[in-house]
Design a protein around this motif. Structure first.
Motif, mmCIF file in Angstrom:
data_model
loop_
_atom_site.group_PDB
_atom_site.id
_atom_site.type_symbol
_atom_site.label_atom_id
_atom_site.label_comp_id
_atom_site.label_asym_id
_atom_site.label_seq_id
_atom_site.Cartn_x
_atom_site.Cartn_y
_atom_site.Cartn_z
ATOM 1 N N ILE A 93 0.813 15.271 -1.551
ATOM 2 C CA ILE A 93 -0.467 14.694 -1.141
ATOM 3 C C ILE A 93 -0.331 13.989 0.208
ATOM 4 N N GLN A 94 0.824 13.388 0.483
ATOM 5 C CA GLN A 94 1.043 12.798 1.801
ATOM 6 C C GLN A 94 0.996 13.869 2.889
ATOM 7 N N THR A 95 1.618 14.996 2.620
ATOM 8 C CA THR A 95 1.586 16.105 3.576
ATOM 9 C C THR A 95 0.165 16.612 3.761
ATOM 10 N N GLN B 143 -7.386 22.551 -2.431
ATOM 11 C CA GLN B 143 -5.999 22.319 -2.029
ATOM 12 C C GLN B 143 -5.607 20.853 -2.184
ATOM 13 N N GLN B 144 -6.567 19.951 -2.019
ATOM 14 C CA GLN B 144 -6.303 18.534 -2.276
ATOM 15 C C GLN B 144 -5.936 18.313 -3.740
ATOM 16 N N LEU B 145 -6.674 18.942 -4.644
ATOM 17 C CA LEU B 145 -6.369 18.815 -6.073
ATOM 18 C C LEU B 145 -5.000 19.402 -6.405
ATOM 19 N N VAL B 146 -4.676 20.538 -5.773
ATOM 20 C CA VAL B 146 -3.356 21.136 -5.964
ATOM 21 C C VAL B 146 -2.270 20.158 -5.514
ATOM 22 N N ALA B 147 -2.490 19.530 -4.366
ATOM 23 C CA ALA B 147 -1.495 18.591 -3.832
ATOM 24 C C ALA B 147 -1.334 17.383 -4.747
ATOM 25 N N ILE B 148 -2.445 16.868 -5.288
ATOM 26 C CA ILE B 148 -2.367 15.721 -6.197
ATOM 27 C C ILE B 148 -1.513 16.060 -7.412
ATOM 28 N N LYS B 149 -1.717 17.254 -7.959
ATOM 29 C CA LYS B 149 -0.946 17.667 -9.129
ATOM 30 C C LYS B 149 0.524 17.929 -8.786
ATOM 31 N N HIS C 222 -4.873 16.785 7.395
ATOM 32 C CA HIS C 222 -6.337 16.737 7.342
ATOM 33 C C HIS C 222 -6.826 15.400 7.896
ATOM 34 N N PRO C 223 -6.931 15.297 9.220
ATOM 35 C CA PRO C 223 -7.365 14.028 9.829
ATOM 36 C C PRO C 223 -8.775 13.614 9.436
ATOM 37 N N GLU C 224 -9.591 14.563 8.923
ATOM 38 C CA GLU C 224 -10.937 14.201 8.491
ATOM 39 C C GLU C 224 -10.921 13.304 7.254
ATOM 40 N N SER C 225 -9.728 13.099 6.669
ATOM 41 C CA SER C 225 -9.608 12.236 5.501
ATOM 42 C C SER C 225 -9.530 10.751 5.860
ATOM 43 N N ALA C 226 -9.649 10.413 7.126
ATOM 44 C CA ALA C 226 -9.433 9.030 7.572
ATOM 45 C C ALA C 226 -10.359 8.037 6.873
ATOM 46 N N ASP C 227 -11.642 8.369 6.748
ATOM 47 C CA ASP C 227 -12.582 7.431 6.122
ATOM 48 C C ASP C 227 -12.276 7.253 4.637
#
Length: 324
Positions: free
Chosen positions: A143-145, A131-137, A150-155
């Motif tokens: 991708i901001q949404t 889903q991250q790849l889908v959002a990037i495309k 996904h708070p685990e993306s903080a690092d």
């Protein structure tokens, strides 16, 4: 291409992860998009082959029975590459740079390593990665949404905000991202991550042209080897080696296992790296995988990408390109 690997890819890659919610085929379909470049990898399509040797210092011999940590020098075939599916994309536009290595550690064993400039993943499971790849495309708003959900993306985002691309493949730090186990003679397992740390610092001042990084590397190797320190970070009991989205604390013990010394380059289509599938689950005795779902998904997607370009090679569809 070596026939054994080619037929293994043709026969078995379509079966990998068939029961998962997101299949290897779906991942690779998304990565290659509508523009297929026959004969090239579906991700990190643009690259350059390199060769050299690992000069072991013996520091990891107590943690792993792998032959590579008992032998003073082990040669390798490797590849620097850039994120994306376009083998002619401008070097300086790529958001991620990569280094892959393949060691023949014995007559029957190999170790293949695929590293990227980010130290962690943005997510911890294959479905969210898809889903991250889908959002990037889909564009910046999507991708901001995605990251907001996904708070685990903080690092990962902390790294992204601080990352400054260098002016050379030789000046980047390349990370394993996923964790692995070092396994000693008594079958004791130590979770580790590793990274290749450059011994030079290079800015991008004056770099220009679509193949700037490739040209810089060729010029550099004509004068001297490219050298990295191979550093292993040892996890503690508080670290979850199964989660590639969480950065381990900086105070964890770190061991320098020796130096990666690159001495030669080759154009990727004619070079020794072109026929290699840098599958991170090709491991020697003394190294074992963690139960990390994204690590398994990477392996399956690499196999599917290899299968597709192997078929294209057999059919004579592959195109010749130059990054000079």
């Amino acid at each position: 291409m070596r026939l054994g690997y080619l037929w293994a890819a043709l026969l078995f890659a379509p079966l990998l992860h068939a029961g998962d919610k997101v299949s290897a085929q779906q991942f690779v379909d998304l990565q290659q998009g509508d523009s297929v470049h026959p004969g090239f990898r579906r991700a990190h399509a643009k690259g350059i082959c390199v060769q050299g040797e690992f000069r072991n210092n013996g520091a990891l011999a107590q943690y792993s029975s792998a032959q590579i940590f008992a032998t003073s020098v082990t040669p390798f075939v490797g590849r620097f590459s850039l994120a994306g599916n376009n083998p002619t994309a401008p070097d300086l536009k790529a958001p991620v740079r990569s280094l892959a290595l393949s060691f023949a550690t014995s007559a029957s064993e190999q170790w293949r390593i695929a590293m990227n400039t980010p130290p962690v993943m943005a997510v911890s499971n294959p479905q969210d990665f898809y889903q991250q790849l889908v959002a990037i495309k889909s564009g910046p708003k999507a991708i901001q949404t995605f990251f907001a959900e996904h708070p685990e993306s903080a690092d990962f985002l902390a790294w992204k905000d601080s990352y400054q691309p260098s002016g050379s493949f030789a000046a980047e730090t390349y990370h394993s991202i996923n964790a692995f186990y070092l396994v000693d003679d008594n079958e004791q397992r130590q979770p580790v991550r590793w990274h290749m740390q450059p011994t030079v610092s290079v800015t991008d001042d004056g770099l220009s042209g679509p193949n700037a990084l490739h040209q810089e590397l060729k010029a550099r190797l004509a004068k001297q080897p490219v050298v990295f320190d191979w550093l292993f970070t040892l996890a503690s009991a508080q670290d979850d080696e199964r989660n590639p989205a969480i950065q381990w604390p900086a105070e964890r013990p770190r061991i320098n296992a020796g130096k990666i010394v690159i001495t030669q380059w080759q154009a990727q289509q004619d070079g020794a790296c072109h026929s290699i599938n840098f599958d991170p689950l090709v491991l020697p005795s003394g190294i074992s995988p963690t139960v990390d779902a994204i690590l398994r998904a990477r392996s399956a997607a690499y196999a599917e990408s290899y299968r597709r370009r192997a078929v294209e090679q057999l059919r004579g569809q592959a195109k010749e390109l130059s990054n000079d």
